[in-house]
Design a protein around this motif. Structure first.
Motif, PDB file in Angstrom:
ATOM      1  N   GLU A   1     -29.822  16.547  13.710  1.00 51.29           N
ATOM      2  CA  GLU A   1     -28.704  17.266  13.085  1.00 51.29           C
ATOM      3  C   GLU A   1     -27.449  16.400  13.069  1.00 51.29           C
ATOM      4  OE1 GLU A   1     -28.611  21.674  14.414  1.00 51.29           O
ATOM      5  OE2 GLU A   1     -29.745  20.632  15.970  1.00 51.29           O
ATOM      6  N   GLY A   2     -27.553  15.228  13.680  1.00 51.86           N
ATOM      7  CA  GLY A   2     -26.402  14.336  13.728  1.00 51.86           C
ATOM      8  C   GLY A   2     -25.664  14.406  15.057  1.00 51.86           C
ATOM      9  N   HIS A   3     -26.207  15.193  16.002  1.00 53.99           N
ATOM     10  CA  HIS A   3     -25.563  15.311  17.307  1.00 53.99           C
ATOM     11  C   HIS A   3     -25.890  14.097  18.175  1.00 53.99           C
ATOM     12  CE1 HIS A   3     -24.499  19.341  16.289  1.00 53.99           C
ATOM     13  NE2 HIS A   3     -25.746  19.783  16.288  1.00 53.99           N
ATOM     14  N   SER A   4     -24.927  13.676  18.972  1.00 53.37           N
ATOM     15  CA  SER A   4     -25.195  12.608  19.928  1.00 53.37           C
ATOM     16  C   SER A   4     -26.095  13.167  21.031  1.00 53.37           C
ATOM     17  CB  SER A   4     -23.887  12.109  20.541  1.00 53.37           C
ATOM     18  OG  SER A   4     -23.330  13.139  21.340  1.00 53.37           O
ATOM     19  N   LEU A   5     -26.767  12.268  21.733  1.00 51.39           N
ATOM     20  CA  LEU A   5     -27.645  12.728  22.818  1.00 51.39           C
ATOM     21  C   LEU A   5     -26.857  13.461  23.896  1.00 51.39           C
ATOM     22  CD1 LEU A   5     -30.064   9.705  23.088  1.00 51.39           C
ATOM     23  CD2 LEU A   5     -30.683  12.064  22.526  1.00 51.39           C
ATOM     24  N   SER A   6     -25.608  13.051  24.136  1.00 51.78           N
ATOM     25  CA  SER A   6     -24.830  13.749  25.170  1.00 51.78           C
ATOM     26  C   SER A   6     -24.508  15.175  24.735  1.00 51.78           C
ATOM     27  CB  SER A   6     -23.562  12.966  25.541  1.00 51.78           C
ATOM     28  OG  SER A   6     -22.806  12.691  24.391  1.00 51.78           O
ATOM     29  N   THR A   7     -24.360  15.397  23.429  1.00 53.28           N
ATOM     30  CA  THR A   7     -24.168  16.763  22.919  1.00 53.28           C
ATOM     31  C   THR A   7     -25.463  17.558  23.044  1.00 53.28           C
ATOM     32  OG1 THR A   7     -22.495  16.007  21.357  1.00 53.28           O
ATOM     33  CG2 THR A   7     -23.543  18.110  20.861  1.00 53.28           C
ATOM     34  N   VAL A   8     -26.582  16.893  22.766  1.00 53.18           N
ATOM     35  CA  VAL A   8     -27.888  17.563  22.825  1.00 53.18           C
ATOM     36  C   VAL A   8     -28.177  18.085  24.239  1.00 53.18           C
ATOM     37  CG1 VAL A   8     -30.390  17.161  22.665  1.00 53.18           C
ATOM     38  CG2 VAL A   8     -28.860  16.286  20.877  1.00 53.18           C
ATOM     39  N   VAL A   9     -27.838  17.275  25.257  1.00 49.66           N
ATOM     40  CA  VAL A   9     -28.192  17.678  26.630  1.00 49.66           C
ATOM     41  C   VAL A   9     -27.055  18.407  27.357  1.00 49.66           C
ATOM     42  CG1 VAL A   9     -29.911  15.849  26.837  1.00 49.66           C
ATOM     43  CG2 VAL A   9     -27.584  15.451  27.691  1.00 49.66           C
ATOM     44  N   TYR A  10     -25.883  18.506  26.711  1.00 48.40           N
ATOM     45  CA  TYR A  10     -24.749  19.151  27.388  1.00 48.40           C
ATOM     46  C   TYR A  10     -25.093  20.565  27.890  1.00 48.40           C
ATOM     47  CZ  TYR A  10     -19.930  20.465  28.435  1.00 48.40           C
ATOM     48  OH  TYR A  10     -18.790  20.885  29.081  1.00 48.40           O
ATOM     49  N   PRO A  11     -25.724  21.422  27.040  1.00 43.72           N
ATOM     50  CA  PRO A  11     -26.050  22.762  27.541  1.00 43.72           C
ATOM     51  C   PRO A  11     -26.967  22.742  28.772  1.00 43.72           C
ATOM     52  CG  PRO A  11     -26.293  22.661  25.159  1.00 43.72           C
ATOM     53  CD  PRO A  11     -26.086  21.253  25.618  1.00 43.72           C
ATOM     54  N   ILE A  12     -27.873  21.790  28.837  1.00 44.34           N
ATOM     55  CA  ILE A  12     -28.777  21.704  29.992  1.00 44.34           C
ATOM     56  C   ILE A  12     -27.965  21.392  31.251  1.00 44.34           C
ATOM     57  CG2 ILE A  12     -30.778  20.497  30.989  1.00 44.34           C
ATOM     58  CD1 ILE A  12     -31.416  22.127  28.430  1.00 44.34           C
TER      59      ILE A  12
END
Ligand code: HPA
Length: 311
Positions: free
Chosen positions: A94-105
């Motif tokens: 979706e264009g999200h950085s990996l840090s954005t992807v794992v932030y909720p975790i």
């Protein structure tokens, strides 16, 4: 891509907790609902939904079939377990950085979850895995992670986190056991389950035949575009991981290529040519199977949570 944003986690946790009653401020188990599996939240009681839009640091999930909120509530029958479910997740495609992807975790870990159940829709590479099978993941192959797209690049989560995190034991045997005990209690046919290795790819394209063959030859049973970054972030934070991968389609790996050369030659010789059917994967079939198996997955996850020993 921006690096990890550990500094904002405490304020994000504060913002979320301010919307929750005391009993839900410290969820015990996290759940990530994959494509078409957001119905998992329907078996929760006293639900409070917090929209991603209202959570600082959370991005917007843009994939059809994914919702965009955290659902807090209680699950279980014999025990009342406070849980938090991610309805919708973020993907690198979706264009999200990996840090954005794992932030909720990382936020869920900071909220205090001890275990996380991650579900996804994935393509089956192993021909013995039929569409509709629940694959209990026991290993993964992170092609992007091996080649520079690892969510743990950068500073470590805390001073207690090892720099070189071992992940050979990422998939908790104790949690995997619970899947089969739950399946037995619910009388779900044993043949609806398999165990296997999940290959993470960035997508958003589905695999070419050569790519499918490559991943299969490398030992993968399933392939998908999510989950592995979340698994790595959860393990880094010391959270126990269970991954259930629903086989929503077979990856198209024809045994034999269509030969245009032979077809044209036959045509030139005036012979009748039988054209092969070209199969392709569609997001609609992925969502359809997700919905069809949604109730089964919901019951299964609920039973697993009931069986998790209270800590
Ligand atoms: N490939 C990659 N990701 C997927 C697939 C697939 O075939 N099906 C569902 N997610």
């Amino acid at each position: 891509a921006p690096g990890p944003n550990f500094e904002t986690i405490p304020s994000t946790v504060e913002a979320i907790r301010s919307q929750l009653p005391d009993g839900l401020k410290n969820p015990r188990v996290g759940i990530v609902c994959g494509s078409g599996l957001s119905g998992l939240a329907a078996s929760m009681k006293e639900v409070i939904e917090v929209a991603y839009d209202d959570i600082p640091g959370f991005a917007k999930s843009t994939v059809p079939g994914h919702r965009s909120s955290l659902a807090f509530g209680f699950m279980g029958d014999s025990q009342k377990v406070p849980v938090v479910a991610m309805l919708g997740r973020f993907h690198p495609y979706e264009g999200h950085s990996l840090s954005t992807v794992v932030y909720p975790i990382r936020v869920l870990a900071a909220l205090g979850i001890k275990d996380i159940i991650i579900t996804n829709a994935a393509g089956a590479l192993n021909p013995e895995i039929k569409v509709g099978t629940v694959v209990v993941v026991r290993d993964h192959l992170a092609l992007p992670g091996l080649a520079g797209m690892n969510p743990l690049l950068g500073p470590t989560f805390s001073s207690a986190t090892p720099r070189f995190l071992p992940v050979s034991d990422a998939y908790s045997p104790a949690l995997r056991r619970l899947v089969f005990l739950a399946a037995n209690e619910l009388s779900i046919p044993w043949s609806d389950f398999a165990e296997g290795t999940y290959a993470w790819v960035s997508g958003p394209t589905y695999e070419t035949p050569a790519e499918g063959r490559f991943l299969r030859a490398a030992g993968a049973d399933m392939v998908g575009m999510s989950t592995v970054p979340e698994v790595l972030a959860a393990r880094e934070a010391g959270v126990g991981v269970l991954v259930l991968s629903l086989a929503t389609n077979m990856v198209v790996i024809p045994e034999k290529y269509r030969s245009i050369k032979e077809e044209v030659e036959a045509e030139l010789l005036g012979k009748k040519v039988e054209l092969p059917v070209q199969e392709v994967v569609s997001h609609e079939e992925v969502l359809f199977i997700g919905r069809q198996k949604g109730d089964m997955m919901k019951g299964l996850v609920e039973k697993i949570i009931d069986l998790i020993p209270a800590s």
